[in-house]
Motif scaffolding. Structure first.
Motif, PDB file in Angstrom:
ATOM      1  N   ARG A 167       0.840  -1.191   0.000  1.00  0.00           N
ATOM      2  CA  ARG A 167       0.000   0.000   0.000  1.00  0.00           C
ATOM      3  C   ARG A 167       0.879   1.248   0.000  1.00  0.00           C
ATOM      4  O   ARG A 167       1.935   1.265   0.629  1.00  0.00           O
ATOM      5  CB  ARG A 167      -0.903   0.017   1.244  1.00  0.00           C
ATOM      6  CG  ARG A 167      -1.978  -1.048   1.252  1.00  0.00           C
ATOM      7  CD  ARG A 167      -3.112  -0.655   0.294  1.00  0.00           C
ATOM      8  NE  ARG A 167      -4.221  -1.584   0.356  1.00  0.00           N
ATOM      9  CZ  ARG A 167      -4.357  -2.667  -0.358  1.00  0.00           C
ATOM     10  NH1 ARG A 167      -3.403  -2.985  -1.238  1.00  0.00           N
ATOM     11  NH2 ARG A 167      -5.399  -3.449  -0.248  1.00  0.00           N
ATOM     12  N   ALA A 169       2.319   5.003   0.937  1.00  0.00           N
ATOM     13  CA  ALA A 169       2.446   5.711   2.221  1.00  0.00           C
ATOM     14  C   ALA A 169       1.596   6.982   2.198  1.00  0.00           C
ATOM     15  O   ALA A 169       2.094   8.107   2.196  1.00  0.00           O
ATOM     16  CB  ALA A 169       3.907   6.041   2.495  1.00  0.00           C
ATOM     17  N   THR A 170       0.287   6.795   2.147  1.00  0.00           N
ATOM     18  CA  THR A 170      -0.682   7.888   2.178  1.00  0.00           C
ATOM     19  C   THR A 170      -1.673   7.611   3.303  1.00  0.00           C
ATOM     20  O   THR A 170      -1.659   6.540   3.911  1.00  0.00           O
ATOM     21  CB  THR A 170      -1.441   7.978   0.847  1.00  0.00           C
ATOM     22  OG1 THR A 170      -2.153   6.728   0.635  1.00  0.00           O
ATOM     23  CG2 THR A 170      -0.492   8.211  -0.321  1.00  0.00           C
ATOM     24  N   ILE A 174      -2.211   3.932   4.849  1.00  0.00           N
ATOM     25  CA  ILE A 174      -1.966   3.706   6.278  1.00  0.00           C
ATOM     26  C   ILE A 174      -3.219   3.166   6.959  1.00  0.00           C
ATOM     27  O   ILE A 174      -3.165   2.209   7.740  1.00  0.00           O
ATOM     28  CB  ILE A 174      -1.488   5.017   6.944  1.00  0.00           C
ATOM     29  CG1 ILE A 174      -0.103   5.388   6.421  1.00  0.00           C
ATOM     30  CG2 ILE A 174      -1.462   4.880   8.465  1.00  0.00           C
ATOM     31  CD1 ILE A 174       0.373   6.773   6.857  1.00  0.00           C
ATOM     32  N   LYS A 212       0.885  12.877  -0.855  1.00  0.00           N
ATOM     33  CA  LYS A 212       2.180  12.411  -0.360  1.00  0.00           C
ATOM     34  C   LYS A 212       2.415  12.996   1.028  1.00  0.00           C
ATOM     35  O   LYS A 212       2.189  14.190   1.259  1.00  0.00           O
ATOM     36  CB  LYS A 212       3.282  12.849  -1.320  1.00  0.00           C
ATOM     37  CG  LYS A 212       4.651  12.290  -0.994  1.00  0.00           C
ATOM     38  CD  LYS A 212       5.679  12.742  -2.032  1.00  0.00           C
ATOM     39  CE  LYS A 212       7.061  12.186  -1.687  1.00  0.00           C
ATOM     40  NZ  LYS A 212       8.080  12.617  -2.682  1.00  0.00           N
ATOM     41  N   ASP A 217       7.164  11.916   8.563  1.00  0.00           N
ATOM     42  CA  ASP A 217       6.013  11.028   8.762  1.00  0.00           C
ATOM     43  C   ASP A 217       6.239   9.686   8.058  1.00  0.00           C
ATOM     44  O   ASP A 217       5.874   8.630   8.590  1.00  0.00           O
ATOM     45  CB  ASP A 217       4.728  11.676   8.232  1.00  0.00           C
ATOM     46  CG  ASP A 217       4.326  12.902   9.031  1.00  0.00           C
ATOM     47  OD1 ASP A 217       4.603  12.921  10.244  1.00  0.00           O
ATOM     48  OD2 ASP A 217       3.749  13.826   8.440  1.00  0.00           O
ATOM     49  N   ARG A 218       6.838   9.742   6.873  1.00  0.00           N
ATOM     50  CA  ARG A 218       7.088   8.508   6.123  1.00  0.00           C
ATOM     51  C   ARG A 218       8.057   7.598   6.874  1.00  0.00           C
ATOM     52  O   ARG A 218       7.881   6.374   6.911  1.00  0.00           O
ATOM     53  CB  ARG A 218       7.644   8.841   4.734  1.00  0.00           C
ATOM     54  CG  ARG A 218       7.717   7.647   3.792  1.00  0.00           C
ATOM     55  CD  ARG A 218       8.524   7.976   2.545  1.00  0.00           C
ATOM     56  NE  ARG A 218       9.920   8.222   2.870  1.00  0.00           N
ATOM     57  CZ  ARG A 218      10.808   7.257   3.092  1.00  0.00           C
ATOM     58  NH1 ARG A 218      10.452   5.978   3.020  1.00  0.00           N
ATOM     59  NH2 ARG A 218      12.055   7.573   3.391  1.00  0.00           N
ATOM     60  N   LYS A 219       9.080   8.191   7.528  1.00  0.00           N
ATOM     61  CA  LYS A 219      10.033   7.398   8.298  1.00  0.00           C
ATOM     62  C   LYS A 219       9.373   6.741   9.504  1.00  0.00           C
ATOM     63  O   LYS A 219       9.632   5.570   9.819  1.00  0.00           O
ATOM     64  CB  LYS A 219      11.204   8.279   8.736  1.00  0.00           C
ATOM     65  CG  LYS A 219      12.137   8.670   7.598  1.00  0.00           C
ATOM     66  CD  LYS A 219      13.278   9.542   8.100  1.00  0.00           C
ATOM     67  CE  LYS A 219      14.222   9.914   6.964  1.00  0.00           C
ATOM     68  NZ  LYS A 219      15.328  10.791   7.432  1.00  0.00           N
ATOM     69  N   TRP A 221       6.247   5.917   9.723  1.00  0.00           N
ATOM     70  CA  TRP A 221       5.379   4.858   9.218  1.00  0.00           C
ATOM     71  C   TRP A 221       6.188   3.626   8.810  1.00  0.00           C
ATOM     72  O   TRP A 221       5.801   2.496   9.104  1.00  0.00           O
ATOM     73  CB  TRP A 221       4.568   5.378   8.037  1.00  0.00           C
ATOM     74  CG  TRP A 221       3.795   4.323   7.312  1.00  0.00           C
ATOM     75  CD1 TRP A 221       3.926   3.942   6.023  1.00  0.00           C
ATOM     76  CD2 TRP A 221       2.757   3.501   7.870  1.00  0.00           C
ATOM     77  NE1 TRP A 221       3.043   2.948   5.724  1.00  0.00           N
ATOM     78  CE2 TRP A 221       2.307   2.640   6.834  1.00  0.00           C
ATOM     79  CE3 TRP A 221       2.169   3.395   9.114  1.00  0.00           C
ATOM     80  CZ2 TRP A 221       1.315   1.698   7.019  1.00  0.00           C
ATOM     81  CZ3 TRP A 221       1.160   2.451   9.307  1.00  0.00           C
ATOM     82  CH2 TRP A 221       0.746   1.621   8.278  1.00  0.00           C
ATOM     83  N   GLN A 222       7.319   3.832   8.156  1.00  0.00           N
ATOM     84  CA  GLN A 222       8.147   2.708   7.715  1.00  0.00           C
ATOM     85  C   GLN A 222       8.715   1.936   8.904  1.00  0.00           C
ATOM     86  O   GLN A 222       8.820   0.709   8.854  1.00  0.00           O
ATOM     87  CB  GLN A 222       9.294   3.212   6.820  1.00  0.00           C
ATOM     88  CG  GLN A 222       8.842   3.667   5.437  1.00  0.00           C
ATOM     89  CD  GLN A 222       8.184   2.553   4.641  1.00  0.00           C
ATOM     90  OE1 GLN A 222       8.531   1.384   4.767  1.00  0.00           O
ATOM     91  NE2 GLN A 222       7.202   2.920   3.810  1.00  0.00           N
ATOM     92  N   LEU A 225       5.851  -0.109  10.217  1.00  0.00           N
ATOM     93  CA  LEU A 225       5.515  -1.161   9.249  1.00  0.00           C
ATOM     94  C   LEU A 225       6.551  -2.287   9.283  1.00  0.00           C
ATOM     95  O   LEU A 225       6.198  -3.466   9.164  1.00  0.00           O
ATOM     96  CB  LEU A 225       5.426  -0.553   7.857  1.00  0.00           C
ATOM     97  CG  LEU A 225       4.686  -1.346   6.784  1.00  0.00           C
ATOM     98  CD1 LEU A 225       3.246  -1.580   7.192  1.00  0.00           C
ATOM     99  CD2 LEU A 225       4.736  -0.613   5.452  1.00  0.00           C
TER     100      LEU A 225
END
Length: 462
Positions: A167, A169-170, A174, A212, A217-219, A221-222, A225
């Motif tokens: 999926r 990363a939005t 999420i 995006k 925030d992306r870090k 989430w990763q 995950l």
């Protein structure tokens, strides 16, 4: 705001209408009569349950439907005669259900049990597909899906089977992955909370569903995950009481609640004491929820968490015979609900056994529990939940009010007041016009008198 946005915001603020009503749905009078009728007439006859029909009145005159039933039968007979394939299929179907005994009673199949003795007693063809071909003497029992959760039959534990789908990363991606982690009793609630906090933060900032997200925030989430597959190492015993525990003498349910600026949570445990004084605790249910979008004080969130704990108690107390409710204070270090209000990384969650086993003191006799610390009754004036006492001092100067003020104070109806003020202003205008007119007349008279006096004086001089 689209429908999905509204649903997410509603789920975040779900516990904060501060309602004073119980949402439990009560039975109507007709429901109660139906239940009474069932309880009075139900009986087991030749492997079948039989009960009286729940008519509203005792004396019921049923219509004669013999003719209707006969017409249906004749219609089926014609169809069987005119359609050979339907006739053959019908015969085969009826023979099959008669042979398997389905026409006599409901036969339960696809049996699964963590007891090998029970499985040995069940015919092979009636066991679950995954167990039919196992050698029960030495083969390990499989992992099954039970009510949406992963059940390891061999160890008799419930846990997780994680399948991460690809999926973006939005916000939408999420939400999709968070929702795919099915955790009905809150086994992994402290680990899931940080992902929900991130999703709420994106919602608060108004980030679009497919937009995006920022790099920081992306870090976050990763990292979450990448930790998600480790959740398969989390498990809890399906049975609350150990097999060799013996007779239970004391059964208690303990609820813990806590709140922070990030969220609030509840953890519930069942505590058994047997006749030898042996103690065993088991995880019942947990909840971890993010704080509402509209900022509220920590004390108010604490009260909300306590209200959620009360709601869980009302649901759970119907099962075992538990003692009366008692409220006690517990510090943060011993409170498992602290994990649910702040969240944990998966590594800390796996190392910390407090969430799934309960605090250490619950495993000890009550005489060894933490003592209740004295709580001062004095509250700080800086506490935002304390209503400040405000004293207002005023000095009243008594003086004669103007006519306009009297009018304003006398009438409370705006329409009527407008009319009165209108008449007042018209009267004022007429009065001023009259004054001006009289002033002009007076000035004219004064001029005339002045001319006459001057003329008179001039005449005397000559």
């Amino acid at each position: 705001m689209n429908k999905l946005d509204r649903l997410v915001r509603h789920s975040i603020d779900l516990d904060f209408p501060e309602r004073m009503i119980d949402d439990k749905r009560e039975h109507s009078q007709e429901d109660k009569k139906f239940i009474q009728k069932v309880n009075e007439t139900i009986e087991l006859v030749d492997g079948h349950y039989k009960m009286g029909l729940p008519f509203k009145t005792e004396r019921v005159r049923l219509p004669d439907n013999q003719q209707y039933a006969l017409q249906r039968f004749k219609g089926l007979e014609r169809k069987l005669r005119n359609n050979p394939k339907f006739h053959t299929d019908y015969q085969k179907f009826m023979a099959d259900i008669l042979e398997k005994g389905y026409a006599g009673s409901c036969r339960i199949t696809k049996w699964v049990s963590n007891s090998r003795e029970v499985l040995e007693a069940i015919p092979k063809e009636e066991r679950a597909k995954e167990i039919k071909d196992l050698k029960l003497e030495y083969d390990c029992l499989p992992v099954e899906r039970a009510l949406g959760t992963s059940w390891s039959v061999e160890s008799d534990t419930i846990g997780f089977q994680i399948n991460i789908e690809n999926r973006p990363a939005t916000r939408r991606g999420i939400l999709s992955i968070i929702s795919s982690v099915y955790d009905p009793i809150g086994l992994a609630a402290p680990f899931i909370l940080p992902a929900r906090i991130l999703l709420q933060d994106l919602c608060r900032r108004g980030i679009g569903w497919d937009a995006k997200i920022r790099e920081d925030d992306r870090k976050k989430w990763q990292r979450w995950l990448s930790d998600l597959p480790k959740l398969e190492n989390v498990s809890a015993q399906r049975c609350y009481k150990p097999a060799d525990f013996g007779e239970v003498k004391v059964c208690e349910i303990h609820h813990f609640s806590d709140a922070s600026e990030y969220g609030y949570g509840v953890a519930s445990y069942i505590r058994f004491v047997n006749e030898d004084g042996r103690i065993h605790c088991a995880f019942l249910m947990g909840k971890a929820r993010v704080a509402p979008l509209k900022k509220i004080t920590i004390p108010r969130q604490e009260l909300t968490a306590a209200a959620v704990a009360v709601g869980m108690n009302r649901m759970l107390e119907k099962e075992p015979d538990i003692n009366n409710e008692k409220w006690k204070y517990i510090n943060t270090k011993s409170n498992p609900a602290d994990d649910a209000s702040r969240g944990l990384t998966v590594d800390k969650f796996l190392q910390n056994k407090r969430w799934l086993q309960g605090p250490d003191f619950l495993w000890k006799p009550e005489s060894e529990w933490p003592t209740q610390e004295g709580i001062s009754g004095a509250l700080s004036n800086k506490d935002p939940e304390v209503k400040r006492e405000v004293s207002v001092y005023s000095t009243v100067l008594v003086e004669q009010a103007f006519a306009v003020e009297k009018i304003l104070l006398r009438y409370s109806n705006l329409t009527k007041l407008k009319k009165i003020v209108g008449w007042f202003l018209l009267a004022k205008k007429n009065f001023l016009d009259r004054c001006r007119k009289e002033n002009k007349t007076m000035k004219a008279t004064t001029k005339t008198l002045r001319r006459r006096v001057v003329k008179k004086q001039s005449h005397l001089l000559h």
